[in-house]
Design a protein around this motif. Sequence first.
Motif, mmCIF file in Angstrom:
data_model
loop_
_atom_site.group_PDB
_atom_site.id
_atom_site.type_symbol
_atom_site.label_atom_id
_atom_site.label_comp_id
_atom_site.label_asym_id
_atom_site.label_seq_id
_atom_site.Cartn_x
_atom_site.Cartn_y
_atom_site.Cartn_z
ATOM 1 N N SER A 17 69.485 2.863 57.379
ATOM 2 C CA SER A 17 69.347 4.163 56.721
ATOM 3 C C SER A 17 67.896 4.614 56.704
ATOM 4 O O SER A 17 66.974 3.791 56.737
ATOM 5 C CB SER A 17 69.848 4.076 55.271
ATOM 6 O OG SER A 17 71.209 3.739 55.221
ATOM 7 N N LEU A 18 67.726 5.914 56.663
ATOM 8 C CA LEU A 18 66.414 6.526 56.474
ATOM 9 C C LEU A 18 66.609 7.784 55.644
ATOM 10 O O LEU A 18 67.674 8.409 55.697
ATOM 11 C CB LEU A 18 65.774 6.932 57.809
ATOM 12 C CG LEU A 18 65.038 5.888 58.645
ATOM 13 C CD1 LEU A 18 64.570 6.514 59.950
ATOM 14 C CD2 LEU A 18 63.869 5.295 57.885
ATOM 15 N N ARG A 19 65.574 8.149 54.908
ATOM 16 C CA ARG A 19 65.592 9.426 54.213
ATOM 17 C C ARG A 19 64.386 10.244 54.657
ATOM 18 O O ARG A 19 63.244 9.815 54.476
ATOM 19 C CB ARG A 19 65.571 9.252 52.696
ATOM 20 C CG ARG A 19 65.809 10.573 51.973
ATOM 21 C CD ARG A 19 65.859 10.448 50.473
ATOM 22 N NE ARG A 19 64.535 10.409 49.866
ATOM 23 C CZ ARG A 19 64.278 10.815 48.630
ATOM 24 N NH1 ARG A 19 65.249 11.287 47.871
ATOM 25 N NH2 ARG A 19 63.056 10.731 48.140
ATOM 26 N N LEU A 20 64.682 11.393 55.214
ATOM 27 C CA LEU A 20 63.626 12.318 55.615
ATOM 28 C C LEU A 20 63.340 13.292 54.480
ATOM 29 O O LEU A 20 64.255 13.709 53.763
ATOM 30 C CB LEU A 20 64.033 13.094 56.865
ATOM 31 C CG LEU A 20 64.435 12.262 58.080
ATOM 32 C CD1 LEU A 20 64.731 13.189 59.259
ATOM 33 C CD2 LEU A 20 63.379 11.252 58.439
ATOM 34 N N SER A 21 62.079 13.639 54.353
ATOM 35 C CA SER A 21 61.664 14.615 53.355
ATOM 36 C C SER A 21 61.010 15.805 54.029
ATOM 37 O O SER A 21 60.364 15.659 55.071
ATOM 38 C CB SER A 21 60.661 13.979 52.378
ATOM 39 O OG SER A 21 61.226 12.877 51.710
ATOM 40 N N CYS A 22 61.177 16.948 53.414
ATOM 41 C CA CYS A 22 60.531 18.158 53.899
ATOM 42 C C CYS A 22 59.888 18.830 52.698
ATOM 43 O O CYS A 22 60.593 19.330 51.812
ATOM 44 C CB CYS A 22 61.538 19.089 54.550
ATOM 45 S SG CYS A 22 60.859 20.689 55.039
ATOM 46 N N ALA A 23 58.580 18.818 52.669
ATOM 47 C CA ALA A 23 57.843 19.446 51.584
ATOM 48 C C ALA A 23 57.501 20.878 51.971
ATOM 49 O O ALA A 23 56.916 21.119 53.032
ATOM 50 C CB ALA A 23 56.569 18.658 51.300
ATOM 51 N N ALA A 24 57.875 21.796 51.115
ATOM 52 C CA ALA A 24 57.633 23.216 51.391
ATOM 53 C C ALA A 24 56.536 23.751 50.493
ATOM 54 O O ALA A 24 56.431 23.378 49.325
ATOM 55 C CB ALA A 24 58.914 24.008 51.171
ATOM 56 N N SER A 25 55.740 24.630 51.024
ATOM 57 C CA SER A 25 54.710 25.300 50.236
ATOM 58 C C SER A 25 54.660 26.762 50.627
ATOM 59 O O SER A 25 55.093 27.140 51.711
ATOM 60 C CB SER A 25 53.342 24.650 50.461
ATOM 61 O OG SER A 25 52.956 24.741 51.815
ATOM 62 N N GLY A 26 54.167 27.558 49.735
ATOM 63 C CA GLY A 26 54.033 28.976 49.994
ATOM 64 C C GLY A 26 55.072 29.819 49.292
ATOM 65 O O GLY A 26 54.863 31.004 49.064
ATOM 66 N N ARG A 27 56.208 29.204 48.999
ATOM 67 C CA ARG A 27 57.268 29.949 48.321
ATOM 68 C C ARG A 27 58.275 28.937 47.792
ATOM 69 O O ARG A 27 58.509 27.909 48.421
ATOM 70 C CB ARG A 27 57.940 30.915 49.289
ATOM 71 C CG ARG A 27 58.927 31.860 48.647
ATOM 72 C CD ARG A 27 59.209 33.045 49.543
ATOM 73 N NE ARG A 27 60.330 33.843 49.064
ATOM 74 C CZ ARG A 27 60.620 35.061 49.504
ATOM 75 N NH1 ARG A 27 59.885 35.610 50.440
ATOM 76 N NH2 ARG A 27 61.638 35.723 49.026
ATOM 77 N N ALA A 28 58.887 29.215 46.689
ATOM 78 C CA ALA A 28 59.854 28.289 46.106
ATOM 79 C C ALA A 28 61.084 28.161 46.998
ATOM 80 O O ALA A 28 61.606 29.162 47.499
ATOM 81 C CB ALA A 28 60.277 28.774 44.723
ATOM 82 N N ILE A 29 61.562 26.938 47.196
ATOM 83 C CA ILE A 29 62.698 26.729 48.095
ATOM 84 C C ILE A 29 63.978 27.328 47.543
ATOM 85 O O ILE A 29 64.954 27.480 48.266
ATOM 86 C CB ILE A 29 62.915 25.232 48.401
ATOM 87 C CG1 ILE A 29 63.264 24.452 47.124
ATOM 88 C CG2 ILE A 29 61.707 24.644 49.090
ATOM 89 C CD1 ILE A 29 63.744 23.051 47.402
ATOM 90 N N SER A 30 63.963 27.665 46.273
ATOM 91 C CA SER A 30 65.151 28.273 45.696
ATOM 92 C C SER A 30 65.391 29.669 46.242
ATOM 93 O O SER A 30 66.420 30.273 45.977
ATOM 94 C CB SER A 30 65.022 28.323 44.172
ATOM 95 O OG SER A 30 63.889 29.082 43.801
#
Length: 124
Positions: A17-30
């Motif tokens: 198993s692996l868990r990938l992450s994606c960090a977003a900036s500039g605007r709320a992911i909602s």
Amino acid sequence: QVQLVESGGGLVQAGGSLRLSCAASGRAISTYTMAWFRQSPGRDREFVAGMSWSGGGTIVATSVKGRFTVSKDSGKNAVYLQMNRLKLEDTAVYYCASTFRPEVYQEQIDYAYWGQGTQVTVSS
């Protein structure tokens, strides 16, 4: 503008198993839809999974259904791809993408923002 940064890729044995992450900036992911795509050598980039801005609509590609799960943490402005029971054919560069459209689309042309990708290699 939206900036996306993936992490969590690596080398794993088949069945792992692996868990990938994606960090977003500039605007709320909602406020936008997030998706994961992948591309292996000699193949087109393909849709893996996506989650609509509201979190109510989630689509997972048939090839990974039952093994991969997409989720988000609005507090961290991040999206995750949990990958279980990995197979050799899951080896690819995985990309995070976003769009301001409210629904999940499965074509890369529908996404305006992309991360740089993270390599996932599954070994036998």
